[in-house]
Design a protein around this motif. Sequence first.
Motif, PDB file in Angstrom:
ATOM      1  N   VAL C 116       0.855  -1.178   0.000  1.00 42.46           N
ATOM      2  CA  VAL C 116       0.000   0.000   0.000  1.00 42.46           C
ATOM      3  C   VAL C 116       0.893   1.230   0.000  1.00 42.46           C
ATOM      4  CG1 VAL C 116      -1.779   1.253   1.253  1.00 42.46           C
ATOM      5  CG2 VAL C 116      -1.765  -1.230   1.296  1.00 42.46           C
ATOM      6  N   PRO C 117       0.870   2.041  -1.057  1.00 42.01           N
ATOM      7  CA  PRO C 117       1.679   3.265  -1.029  1.00 42.01           C
ATOM      8  C   PRO C 117       1.027   4.318  -0.152  1.00 42.01           C
ATOM      9  CG  PRO C 117       0.573   3.040  -3.126  1.00 42.01           C
ATOM     10  CD  PRO C 117       0.202   1.849  -2.334  1.00 42.01           C
ATOM     11  N   LEU C 118       1.855   4.990   0.659  1.00 46.31           N
ATOM     12  CA  LEU C 118       1.346   6.018   1.571  1.00 46.31           C
ATOM     13  C   LEU C 118       2.161   7.280   1.397  1.00 46.31           C
ATOM     14  CD1 LEU C 118       0.989   3.828   4.770  1.00 46.31           C
ATOM     15  CD2 LEU C 118      -0.863   4.682   3.367  1.00 46.31           C
ATOM     16  N   PRO C 119       1.518   8.445   1.492  1.00 47.77           N
ATOM     17  CA  PRO C 119       2.275   9.688   1.331  1.00 47.77           C
ATOM     18  C   PRO C 119       3.145   9.959   2.543  1.00 47.77           C
ATOM     19  CG  PRO C 119       0.030  10.161   1.979  1.00 47.77           C
ATOM     20  CD  PRO C 119       0.101   8.675   1.790  1.00 47.77           C
ATOM     21  N   GLY C 120       4.200  10.712   2.329  1.00 43.04           N
ATOM     22  CA  GLY C 120       5.107  10.991   3.432  1.00 43.04           C
ATOM     23  C   GLY C 120       4.576  12.008   4.402  1.00 43.04           C
ATOM     24  N   ALA C 121       3.695  12.899   3.927  1.00 44.47           N
ATOM     25  CA  ALA C 121       3.266  14.013   4.763  1.00 44.47           C
ATOM     26  C   ALA C 121       2.455  13.530   5.948  1.00 44.47           C
ATOM     27  CB  ALA C 121       2.459  14.998   3.927  1.00 44.47           C
ATOM     28  N   GLN C 122       1.401  12.773   5.699  1.00 42.69           N
ATOM     29  CA  GLN C 122       0.593  12.289   6.810  1.00 42.69           C
ATOM     30  C   GLN C 122       0.152  10.869   6.499  1.00 42.69           C
ATOM     31  OE1 GLN C 122      -2.941  14.475   7.607  1.00 42.69           O
ATOM     32  NE2 GLN C 122      -2.880  14.028   9.788  1.00 42.69           N
ATOM     33  N   PRO C 123       0.997   9.916   6.786  1.00 40.34           N
ATOM     34  CA  PRO C 123       0.659   8.547   6.401  1.00 40.34           C
ATOM     35  C   PRO C 123      -0.323   7.921   7.382  1.00 40.34           C
ATOM     36  CG  PRO C 123       2.828   8.628   7.404  1.00 40.34           C
ATOM     37  CD  PRO C 123       2.312  10.025   7.398  1.00 40.34           C
ATOM     38  N   VAL C 124      -1.544   7.709   6.918  1.00 42.61           N
ATOM     39  CA  VAL C 124      -2.574   7.072   7.745  1.00 42.61           C
ATOM     40  C   VAL C 124      -3.195   5.962   6.916  1.00 42.61           C
ATOM     41  CG1 VAL C 124      -4.678   7.391   9.068  1.00 42.61           C
ATOM     42  CG2 VAL C 124      -3.095   9.286   8.826  1.00 42.61           C
ATOM     43  N   VAL C 125      -3.426   4.834   7.562  1.00 48.69           N
ATOM     44  CA  VAL C 125      -4.083   3.732   6.842  1.00 48.69           C
ATOM     45  C   VAL C 125      -4.958   2.995   7.856  1.00 48.69           C
ATOM     46  CG1 VAL C 125      -2.238   2.071   7.269  1.00 48.69           C
ATOM     47  CG2 VAL C 125      -3.621   1.864   5.212  1.00 48.69           C
ATOM     48  N   ASP C 126      -5.945   2.268   7.369  1.00 53.06           N
ATOM     49  CA  ASP C 126      -6.828   1.538   8.278  1.00 53.06           C
ATOM     50  C   ASP C 126      -6.086   0.391   8.935  1.00 53.06           C
ATOM     51  OD1 ASP C 126      -9.659   1.897   6.082  1.00 53.06           O
ATOM     52  OD2 ASP C 126      -9.047   3.068   7.829  1.00 53.06           O
ATOM     53  N   SER C 127      -6.432   0.157  10.189  1.00 53.75           N
ATOM     54  CA  SER C 127      -5.815  -0.950  10.908  1.00 53.75           C
ATOM     55  C   SER C 127      -6.460  -2.269  10.487  1.00 53.75           C
ATOM     56  CB  SER C 127      -6.014  -0.733  12.409  1.00 53.75           C
ATOM     57  OG  SER C 127      -5.716  -1.911  13.095  1.00 53.75           O
ATOM     58  N   LEU C 128      -5.668  -3.328  10.497  1.00 53.37           N
ATOM     59  CA  LEU C 128      -6.183  -4.646  10.144  1.00 53.37           C
ATOM     60  C   LEU C 128      -6.580  -5.468  11.362  1.00 53.37           C
ATOM     61  CD1 LEU C 128      -3.678  -5.702   7.351  1.00 53.37           C
ATOM     62  CD2 LEU C 128      -5.988  -4.853   7.093  1.00 53.37           C
ATOM     63  N   VAL C 129      -6.576  -4.843  12.533  1.00 52.10           N
ATOM     64  CA  VAL C 129      -6.766  -5.608  13.765  1.00 52.10           C
ATOM     65  C   VAL C 129      -8.123  -6.289  13.821  1.00 52.10           C
ATOM     66  CG1 VAL C 129      -7.075  -5.299  16.235  1.00 52.10           C
ATOM     67  CG2 VAL C 129      -5.108  -4.354  15.133  1.00 52.10           C
ATOM     68  N   ASP C 130      -9.145  -5.656  13.241  1.00 55.31           N
ATOM     69  CA  ASP C 130     -10.467  -6.290  13.306  1.00 55.31           C
ATOM     70  C   ASP C 130     -10.527  -7.551  12.462  1.00 55.31           C
ATOM     71  OD1 ASP C 130     -11.912  -3.030  13.320  1.00 55.31           O
ATOM     72  OD2 ASP C 130     -11.536  -4.387  14.993  1.00 55.31           O
ATOM     73  N   VAL C 131      -9.705  -7.592  11.422  1.00 58.79           N
ATOM     74  CA  VAL C 131      -9.753  -8.764  10.543  1.00 58.79           C
ATOM     75  C   VAL C 131      -8.735  -9.816  10.996  1.00 58.79           C
ATOM     76  CG1 VAL C 131      -9.661  -9.489   8.144  1.00 58.79           C
ATOM     77  CG2 VAL C 131     -10.274  -7.151   8.697  1.00 58.79           C
ATOM     78  N   TYR C 132      -7.540  -9.351  11.291  1.00 53.49           N
ATOM     79  CA  TYR C 132      -6.466 -10.244  11.744  1.00 53.49           C
ATOM     80  C   TYR C 132      -5.951  -9.717  13.075  1.00 53.49           C
ATOM     81  CZ  TYR C 132      -6.167 -12.100   6.971  1.00 53.49           C
ATOM     82  OH  TYR C 132      -6.432 -12.687   5.767  1.00 53.49           O
ATOM     83  N   PRO C 133      -6.367 -10.286  14.210  1.00 55.46           N
ATOM     84  CA  PRO C 133      -5.930  -9.759  15.511  1.00 55.46           C
ATOM     85  C   PRO C 133      -4.415  -9.721  15.688  1.00 55.46           C
ATOM     86  CG  PRO C 133      -7.716 -11.305  15.798  1.00 55.46           C
ATOM     87  CD  PRO C 133      -7.343 -11.377  14.368  1.00 55.46           C
ATOM     88  N   THR C 134      -3.703 -10.552  14.926  1.00 54.95           N
ATOM     89  CA  THR C 134      -2.250 -10.540  15.065  1.00 54.95           C
ATOM     90  C   THR C 134      -1.635  -9.230  14.623  1.00 54.95           C
ATOM     91  OG1 THR C 134      -0.252 -11.704  14.443  1.00 54.95           O
ATOM     92  CG2 THR C 134      -1.942 -11.546  12.804  1.00 54.95           C
ATOM     93  N   ALA C 135      -2.374  -8.435  13.831  1.00 56.79           N
ATOM     94  CA  ALA C 135      -1.803  -7.193  13.311  1.00 56.79           C
ATOM     95  C   ALA C 135      -1.513  -6.180  14.408  1.00 56.79           C
ATOM     96  CB  ALA C 135      -2.756  -6.574  12.291  1.00 56.79           C
ATOM     97  N   ASP C 136      -2.048  -6.372  15.571  1.00 59.36           N
ATOM     98  CA  ASP C 136      -1.909  -5.438  16.696  1.00 59.36           C
ATOM     99  C   ASP C 136      -0.449  -5.016  16.904  1.00 59.36           C
ATOM    100  OD1 ASP C 136      -1.885  -4.158  19.173  1.00 59.36           O
ATOM    101  OD2 ASP C 136      -3.390  -5.472  20.021  1.00 59.36           O
TER     102      ASP C 136
END
Lengths: 175, 411, 199
Positions: C116-136
């Motif tokens: 997933v490409p993210l901009p340098g200025a304010q990189p925000v992305v959705d967390s995957l914790v609800d789908v894969y708890p290991t992502a925490d």
Amino acid sequence: MSPSAAPRQKSADPGVVTTTLAQAVGWARSRSVWPALFGLACCAIEMMHTQTARVDMSRFGMELMRASPRQSDLLIVAGRLSVKMAPVIRRIYDQMPEPKWVISMGDCASCGGVFNNYALVQGVDEVLPVDVYVPGCPPRPEALMHGILMLHDRIRAERLAGWRDRDAAPGGEQA
Amino acid sequence: MADLDLLRPPPLPGRDVDRPAVADDEPMVINIGPQHPSTHGVLRLVTRMDGERIVSVTPDIGYLHTGIEKTFESKTYLMGTTLAPRMSYLSPVHNNLAYVLAVEQLLGVEVPARATLARVILAELDRVASHLVFLGIHALDLGATSPMLYAFRERESILDLMEMTGGSRMFPTFIRPGGLARDLPPSFAGAVDELLLRLPQAIDEYERLLTHNPLWKDRTVGVAAIDAADALAMGVTGPTLRAAGVAFDVRKAVPYCGYQTYDFDVPIARDGDAYGRYVVRVGEMRQAVRIARQALERLEPGPFITADRKVAPPPKAELATSMEAVIHHFKLWTEGVTPPPGEAYVGVEAPRGELGMYVVSNGSGRPWRVHMRSPSFVNLQALDGMVRGALLADLVTGLASLDPVLGEVDR
Amino acid sequence: MAQPPAAGRGPDGPAAPAWEDLEAATRLLGDDLLASCAGPGEPTLVVSAVRLAELARFLRDQRGFQLLRSVTAVDYYPAEPRFQLVAHFTALAPALLHGLPASPDGPSARLLRVKVPLPGAQPVVDSLVDVYPTADWHEREVYDMFGIEFAGHPDLRRILLPDGYHGHPLRKDHPLRYEEVAFSHNRERVHGSKPRAER
């Protein structure tokens, strides 16, 4: 220490050895140094190897690794000291009662080792006073044993005079 | 941990934990570690207790953070083979292997058969050595002091073999991009053969001490259990996942180093408890001996490193006669190998689970990014769910049966 | 088995049928699938950030990717988009889940990489914790090392570095803080400038 012959009837050999207090204390201290369990990383595994059967630290009175620093004499810093861990190790060191010694085991503990970066303290002597440095990555159990025996020699040779001033560590028991 | 709300345990996201109800109106907070004999390294466990029952455990890690991933970026690929084993220091050959396989995938280089066989032998011996530490330390944590001394006796023999190859007991770094650092010493095969004859009897000895021991079973059966669905959701791999009944072994599922040509079983258990993990690891030790025996029988004389001079340094004798060899030698020891831009992920079955190395190259002699998918980091997250509602002593059992190595948790 | 082993060429595991996963993802994402690549190496999808959580749910529920191996990031400073969030997934064959050895013909695990490409200025992305708890913990580490924020993460705080640390070390503009090595010619200067505990 006692004469090998059976007690003689003559009064010339009552079975007593004379020595100085410093020598006796040094002998006793060096023969039963209790290390505190402080394995941080890979060197801790080699420290475990120094304790197990092949090299066997307990031959030198050091088998008893105390988990509590309040019951130990020697802190073997085995492994890399990270910046997050540095206050903890200082606190552990301060909790140890005098007399206490520190062996810096391995390259990371002595000088930062392979990891010259933001995360590690470059040598535990930035945080603790070190008595013996044992180089190696990790040092062989025999190398650690050599360092420990070197420390034993130093302990045996320590002077007792002036212990009040020498052992009054600033901020010692307040931790 | 200044902002930790001590009276309310953090929720486990997205999971229902079916545990006996515990009244948590006034939990007592106990701090275990980071200096503690049973934490397998510098791990801090903030434990909320209701009497003797655990309400929740929050591991606080980072006390061994070494910045290895950042250090990789400033070293050449060959220097990186020195850094990699020091992450998961109880399975150094597997770290070494995963990193080198990823670099070889980027380089697109073929490895000769002799090198691959040697890698398999070393990897399986490394697995046995790591499981011996697990055995000894797990028993020691539970109060049985003898198995450690027996287990370390065999581990010393394995470390002698490692020393025979690469010169260092724990970090021989014998596996290099393209093959091996140098040829196997002539006495290696005989020494491995002798060890492989001795190991099964030694494993029998450990089993005699523990497997049917009522004290051992009392402490481990039914303790710190995790079921297959929870384990997969938490990303758990390795013996912990196999003890829960999932037969996922990277060597069988995504084979590397020719593992698909070896005859071996994948031990599993059904209950997912600490005893199951112990049984699985003992079984893996036996299978490792089996694999190493097969690899040893196939060992034949031959080249130990690729002939590609852009990857492997030329032999010293050639430097006296060939100018091209001197140039290759010079470039390799100054700039190092230069894989074309790209990325590679290689996962190997380390003794703790799937150990993956993700290497990104930008075409220069230094990697742009190296990330290690460490099994202990992921498995440790599952500890909380495993011990909720259990006694404090079971926390020690649970942690020991997970077999974490803090070096790879914190990197 | 009398066959000699194949000379290693990286992992000789199967990556097929990757094209089925890639096709399904293309149908789901449409234009939000920025790139896809079936090999060599692991099959890779490059996805725009808004669809990541939806893709993860799709992979878990429809395509059988039960295992999230890791979530990490790469900093391509000074290029833009600066960050690439990289997630690795594994799908296990149903036989494995029941403890049975997988059949020797087909692959028993499929691999997938999602970037997933993210901009340098304010990189925000959705967390995957609800789908894969290991992502925490993975996401906490990415936040700690790169400063990428995960919306919806239950407890986004530093995990490896001390709480009060300033900066994100794995960013390319964060220095390594390499200490000058002491040799005999600069020994006094180096040792004079670093602290030393006397007692």
